[in-house]
Each structure stands twice: as structure tokens, then as C-alpha cells.
Write an enzyme that holds these catalytic residues in place. Structure first.
Site, PDB file in Angstrom:
ATOM      1  N   ASP A  82      15.123 102.869-104.370  1.00 56.87           N
ATOM      2  CA  ASP A  82      15.364 102.478-102.984  1.00 56.87           C
ATOM      3  C   ASP A  82      16.390 103.395-102.321  1.00 56.87           C
ATOM      4  O   ASP A  82      17.585 103.291-102.572  1.00 56.87           O
ATOM      5  CB  ASP A  82      15.833 101.022-102.918  1.00 56.87           C
ATOM      6  N   ASP A 281      12.321 106.343 -96.197  1.00 54.98           N
ATOM      7  CA  ASP A 281      12.741 105.224 -97.039  1.00 54.98           C
ATOM      8  C   ASP A 281      11.725 104.986 -98.147  1.00 54.98           C
ATOM      9  O   ASP A 281      10.533 104.846 -97.880  1.00 54.98           O
ATOM     10  CB  ASP A 281      12.874 103.979 -96.146  1.00 54.98           C
TER      11      ASP A 281
END
Ligand SMILES: *[C@@H]1O[C@H](CO)[C@@H](O)[C@H](O)[C@H]1NC(C)=O
Ligand SMILES: *[C@@H]1O[C@H](CO)[C@@H](O)[C@H](O)[C@H]1NC(C)=O
Length: 398
Positions: A82, A281
Site C-alpha cells: 500500500d 496508489d
């Protein structure tokens, strides 16, 4: 970010039941992971001087995971990548509400240390508080709220062990913990993997994310400047002081097929007051575009799909087709200053099972453009935090 992520569990339940419902003969996840990952890790450790970590799919949850070793003796856990989170978070043994089968048995590690409230790192964490003298943090992640102890232990990703690594040992999760495995925090903040391994990996890493349907650990996370691609196009890495942990880039246009879609420049603008702009992301699955950009892209996509009938919507997607679609699907390109992300169908269409439904896997966002993991699959994305640039090139890794 929290807002857009919050939408995902709902969407995913819907989509994954569609996408995988026909797939009766799936191999149990863990046995496949073990077989494949053991092989890759053995291989990567033979390549001297390189820190390559195999990336696989977190199926059935739609994230990308690596195997990490924590503690002494080392325990192996899967962790989701992440780039928008700093703190690594691991489900710990005894966690209430964690769904993960594998948890970190911290009591068995001789090098595990819970952090004291007085520690500087405890003060760096938002919403930290004390339980006795132990540093506790409460945070929301996606749809869940999490309570974790801030702790330290060794972590090993490739062959190098990072001693005394700061992470959150999750004690309690309310709402489904997404991703269930825990999170490897690859953000830009001071407690991220990149910051904590600065002397080892020189603030440089790259990844190639395989398809989330992939059953092998065929992607790679490459840590450090060695073994990074030489021929790669770069775009400047931007910072938005409102969200300093996120990787902002300068999106300048979007093409559907050969056509540059007419989008007002304000849809791409970086705004220090509200965090607006475009981020890359790996922790969000489907791309979000601010409404004027999304509407323009979607309308051009629909126009090019022409005669095919559009169904109203599915989950959060509003451009779905009930008949098989193929060659007529246009390509799509995100154009950044200096580099571009050219996407194939697999990067923006989500397919149902036989005779099912196919949707454009993007949606509108109130605030921020998010270039998400599905859109990045089978590309190498190189993060060079020292020289403030992000490299993008096509690379097949699934
Ligand atoms: C963990 O770190 C300590 C130093 O803090 C070191 O002595 C030990 O060997 C490390 N363990 C592993 C498994 O790397
Ligand atoms: C943090 O979470 C713990 C465990 O759920 C709870 O006992 C505590 O009250 C929470 N603290 C805050 C400040 O929300």
C-alpha cells in the site's frame, strides 16, 4: 482516500462474485502461494546484490501481496502493498475481529518490543494514546477501524533484515479488515518502509503488479537502486502538503483510443487546501477520476463502443455491457508530464464469467484522481524519492 476506499468492500463483493463464480476448480489459495513463493524466493536470493521480492495476488481479496518475515525466529506473513499508507500493520495473535488465518505470534519472538508511550515514534502517530505505558493507535483503514500497539521487531523482505522496524501490531479490527493480511506501508512518511530502510534501499523501489487473477507470485517488488530498469520514462513526483504521504503526479491528459479527451485542466490541478490532484496508489483497486474527467472519459468510451447496449450500472460502475465485447474496445492512455501509462483492456475492464457482464472499471470521485492497482498491472512503476521522480514502463509480469 478514505472515502474512496470505503466504497470498495461493497463493490468487491459484488464484482468478485461475478468475476469468479464460474471458476469452480480454484486451488486453495495458501498452498499455491506457498509453492510458488518458495520457488521465487529461492531464485531471488541467488541473484546477488538485488532485493527482489515476489508479488502475488491476495485472492480472493483483490490486492497484491508479498511474503514478509517478522521476528526472531522469523515468522512468514503475507502483507498487502500500500503506497498510500506509512505504517506497516500486521494482524497479531489474539486480535479481535481480524479475519486473517495467519497472525503474528509476537510472544514467540525474542526481538519483539512494544513501544512505550514516551517514544518519539509514538508521538509521530496520529491518534496515539496510552494503555498503561504501551503506545496504542486507533485508526481507520478502508471500512474498518483498527486498534494496534506500536511495536518494533525485525522484518525481512528479500534477503536483508531490517532490525527494530516500527509497525502496528493489530489487536482489534471493527468492520472487515481490508486487506485481511495486513499492510506493508510504502508511503512517503517517516514510519514507512521506505523511510525506515533509507540507508539500505536509498529511498528507491519499484514494482510490477501481476493480474489479481494470477495464481503465481510472478510480480516483483524491487527494493533499492540496484536492478532497476535503465530505460524508463520519468514524470516528476509532486508533493501535496495536505497529504504528504501520497505520491502525487502531474496528469495532463487522458486518451481514449487515439483521441485526447476534452477535460478541463482544473480536473487535474493540485490543490493544497483540499488534497486534490492525481496520485498513484497500489492500495486502491479501481481508478477514480474527478467527475468532469470521469464523465468525459466515460462518454468517449461509450461513444466508441457504439452499437453495444449499456446496462445501467453494477455496484459503483455505470458503464457495463451484457454482450461479449472484444476488438472494438479502445485503448486508454493516462498522459503525465514526461511519461505515460498505456493501458490494455485488462487494465480498465472487469469481466464477468461466461455470458456475464463487462464493466469499465473506473468511477467518479468527489475530490482526487487515483491511478489504482488494476490500472497499473503489468507495468513497472519506479519510485525514486531522492530525485523526486516516478518511472513508468510496460512490463509483462503475469
Ligand atoms: C533481529 O535483530 C537483532 C538485533 O536487534 C539481531 O541480533 C537478530 O539476529 C535479528 N534476527 C533476525 C532473525 O534477523
Ligand atoms: C482505541 O481502541 C481501543 C480498543 O478498541 C478502545 O478501547 C479505545 O477506547 C480507543 N481509543 C480511542 C481514543 O478511540
Amino acid at each position: 482516500m478514505e472515502l474512496t476506499r470505503r466504497l470498495q468492500p461493497l463493490l468487491l463483493v459484488l464484482l468478485f462474485s461475478v468475476a469468479y463464480s464460474d471458476n469452480g476448480a480454484r486451488t486453495p489459495l495458501l498452498s499455491v502461494l506457498q509453492m510458488q513463493a518458495d520457488d521465487h524466493i529461492r531464485f531471488s536470493s541467488l541473484v546477488a546484490g538485488r532485493s527482489f521480492v515476489p508479488i502475488g495476488s491476495g485472492r480472493p481479496s483483490p490486492n497484491h501481496v508479498v511474503k514478509a518475515k517478522i521476528g526472531t525466529p522469523a515468522q512468514t506473513l503475507l502483507m498487502a502493498l500500500d503506497t498510500s499508507t506509512d505504517m506497516t500493520m500486521v494482524p497479531c495473535t489474539g486480535c479481535i475481529g481480524c479475519s486473517s488465518a495467519a497472525t503474528f505470534a509476537f510472544a514467540k519472538s525474542t526481538t519483539f518490543k512494544p513501544l512505550n508511550c514516551a517514544a518519539a515514534q509514538c508521538k509521530q502517530v496520529q491518534n496515539s494514546n496510552c494503555l498503561g505505558t504501551v503506545c496504542l493507535m486507533n485508526m481507520t483503514y478502508g471500512a474498518s477501524s483498527i486498534a494496534a500497539n506500536l511495536a518494533q521487531d525485525n522484518i525481512t523482505l528479500a534477503t536483508d533484515s531490517i532490525h527494530g522496524y516500527y509497525f502496528g501490531c493489530i489487536q482489534k479490527a471493527v468492520g472487515a479488515l481490508v486487506p485481511p493480511q495486513g499492510v506493508l506501508g510504502l508511503g512517503r512518511g517517516s514510519l514507512s518502509l521506505i523511510s525506515q530502510s533509507k540507508s539500505l534501499y536509498k529511498s528507491t523501489f519499484s514494482y510490477c503488479l501481476p493480474s489479481i487473477k494470477s495464481t503465481s507470485f510472478s510480480g516483483t517488488l524491487r527494493l533499492g537502486p540496484n536492478g532497476q530498469p535503465k530505460n524508463i520514462k520519468y514524470t516528476p513526483l509532486l508533493t501535496n502538503p495536505r497529504r504528504p504521504s501520497l505520491y502525487y503526479v502531474k496528469l495532463i491528459g487522458i486518451k481514449v483510443g487515439p483521441k485526447l479527451v476534452n477535460i478541463p485542466p482544473s480536473a487535474f490541478a493540485l490543490d493544497k487546501n483540499n488534497g486534490a490532484g492525481t496520485i498513484i496508489d497500489s492500495g486502491t483497486v479501481f481508478t477514480r477520476l474527478v467527475t468532469p474527467a470521469y464523465t468525459a472519459v466515460r462518454d468517449e468510451f461509450r461513444r466508441r463502443m457504439g452499437r453495444h447496449s449499456v446496462v445501467s450500472s453494477l455496484g459503483g460502475f455505470d458503464t457495463c455491457y451484457t454482450i461479449p465485447i472484444g476488438k472494438q474496445v479502445p485503448t486508454m492512455t493516462f498522459m503525465f508530464e514526461g511519461a505515460e501509462l498505456s493501458m490494455k483492456q485488462e487494465n480498465f475492464l472487469i469481466y464477468g464469467s461466461a455470458g456475464g457482464i463487462t464493466c469499465l472499471a473506473m468511477s467518479a470521485s468527489p475530490s482526487m484522481n487515483v491511478i489504482a492497482s488494476m490500472q497499473q498491472q503489468n507495468h513497472r512503476i519506479l519510485f525514486d524519492l531522492k530525485n523526486l521522480k516516478i518511472g513508468i514502463s510496460a512490463e509483462r509480469c503475469s
